[in-house]
Write a protein that holds these residues in place. Structure first.
Motif: not given
Length: 486
Positions: A335-348
């Motif tokens: 059993x695996x509990x996975x947290x997938x995250x990402x980051x990016x630049x938002x122009x607004x």
């Protein structure tokens, strides 16, 4: 006899023999900060004699690890751990027939196991942080993961004497409105112990059994009340005044607050930490046969001496993935509990933000995915924190699609905090809380104020529309005739 904390098998009654060693801790005057620990082996298995602690001595974590190591190096490496939620020495003195009242004992199976064992070990006073870490210590010494079980599951499991196993049986403890409920719960726990030992005996597999708790059971004030109402035990507890009870409650509150403090899960890429995760509670539920079955992942993830397996985790400047690996969760071996995250630049907003894109449950080749990017986000330099992150009550996590296996699962994270980017050291950055600026109370106040302003505005408008009369009746002159056209 009592000061040595050992059990004698002779003319002394079984109940007195079991708990005589426990009573010496009463001399310390501070016994509600420790929990007892009992260790014994299956019948016919002997362990080397270990010197018990002196009267009043509190066994710490290192000394407890030494006791366990000595027992496991010689004794059976199939360990049966009965881990009760709470337990104190008073539970034995009040309900264990410690003064020869064998008919009042709620521990007949426990007493029988201790008496039949050739080398039982009784530690009357173990510091509760040490007992809280006993799973981690056993896991390190046995080099195997704990299996959380119940008697029904154990009857279907086939153990091997040559292969170590750590079987954990969680036992409840609670005092409700009924003051006798504690005695009933302890009696039920003893029946569970009896069932487990009977199954182990039927499989003819030698074992080492341990009975302890995560923390002390109850406040001294509640014990005094229960002792007074239970009859025949009033001398075991002192009835302090109001101030003493208040000080005791405050001390217990501080102990409980301290108990919830533990280090976060930390994933390092090389020598630098790149992901941090902390939660007061992690739990998952699955729908089977029309009812929800729950499993608490917190003891296997956090706590002193607990080292979760993080293989499969990764991180870089734009993506981060934290993988928590478990075994035997709700019937799934992997059993695996996975947290997938990402980051990016938002122009607004002209800045970088990170989002928790998905929370995934991967079990036996199947994957259930919950989307979180719409609700769980924070500036890239911050961590994210929320009091409650769930998929079923005010959900912040939603299944990816209507056909996704996630619809059969529920996840719940209590007091949740995570950071996947720009981690400095081993501490979280400033937390961006999920609570909005306008709480329900603020909205109610604003709506009430707006309604009052509208009523006041309407009243002023009506007053301003009033006209003053331009003609007045003179009582001495003729009556004024006002045409209807005007």
């Amino acid at each position: 006899m009592a000061s040595e904390g050992t059990l004698q098998r002779g003319s002394i009654s079984a109940a007195l023999a079991v708990f005589l060693g426990l009573l010496n801790v009463l001399n310390t005057g501070n016994c509600d900060e420790q929990v007892p620990l009992l260790l014994w082996t299956s019948e016919g298995i002997s362990l080397p004699t270990q010197t018990p602690p002196t009267a009043g001595h509190i066994v710490g974590q290192q000394q407890l690890a030494s006791y366990l190591e000595t027992a496991l190096n010689v004794g059976p490496r199939n360990v049966v751990l009965f881990l009760q939620d709470k337990m104190s020495i008073e539970d034995f003195t009040m309900y264990g027939g410690a003064f020869g009242n064998k008919q009042d004992s709620v521990y007949p199976n426990l007493e029988g196991a201790l008496v039949s064992s050739s080398s039982p070990l009784v530690l009357p006073a173990v510091s509760w942080p040490a007992s809280n870490a006993v799973i981690g210590q056993l896991q390190d010494q046995l080099e195997t993961s704990p299996l959380y079980m119940d008697p029904e599951t154990l009857s279907q499991l086939r153990l091997n004497a040559s292969s170590p196993a750590l079987l954990v049986f969680r036992l409840p403890y609670g005092i409700g409105a009924d003051l006798m409920s504690a005695k009933e719960v302890l009696s039920g726990n003893d029946e569970v112990i009896g069932q487990v030992l009977s199954i182990m005996k039927s499989q003819s597999v030698p074992y080492t059994a341990i009975y302890t708790a995560l923390r002390p059971s109850r406040e001294a004030a509640s014990l005094s009340m229960e002792a007074g109402l239970g009859g025949g035990r009033s001398l075991l507890q002192s009835r302090g005044g109001y101030r003493e009870r208040e000080r005791e409650r405050e001390r217990q509150r501080r102990i409980k607050e301290k108990a919830g403090i533990y280090a976060p899960v930390e994933f390092k890429e090389g020598e630098e930490t790149c992901i941090l995760l902390w939660a007061k509670g992690l739990s998952v539920k699955i729908l089977r046969s029309g009812r929800w079955e729950e499993h608490d992942l917190t003891p296997s993830t956090f706590g002193e001496g607990v080292s979760p397996k993080l293989h499969g985790s990764s991180c870089d400047k734009t993506k981060a993935k934290l993988v928590l690996n478990y075994e035997n969760v709700l019937g799934h071996r992997s059993f695996k509990l996975i947290f997938a995250m990402s980051q990016r630049h938002y122009k607004v907003s002209a800045r970088r933000w990170f989002t928790l894109d998905a929370v995934e449950l991967e079990y036996d080749g199947t994957k259930a995915t919950f989307n979180g990017s719409r609700n769980i986000y924070a500036p890239a330099e911050y961590s994210y924190r929320c009091e409650s992150v769930t998929s079923f009550r005010w959900p912040l996590l939603v299944p990816r699609s209507s056909k996704d296996p996630a619809n059969q699962w529920r996840v719940s994270f209590e007091d949740f905090q995570i950071q996947g980017f720009n981690v400095t050291g081993s501490e979280f950055s400033y937390a961006s809380d999920c609570a909005g600026f306008f709480s329900p109370g603020i909205w109610m106040g604003l709506m009430t104020s707006l309604l009052m302003v509208l009523v006041l505005t309407y009243g002023l408008h009506m007053i301003m529309q009033l006209r003053t009369m331009d003609r007045f009746d003179d009582p001495k002159g003729p009556a004024i005739s006002v045409p209807q056209t005007e």
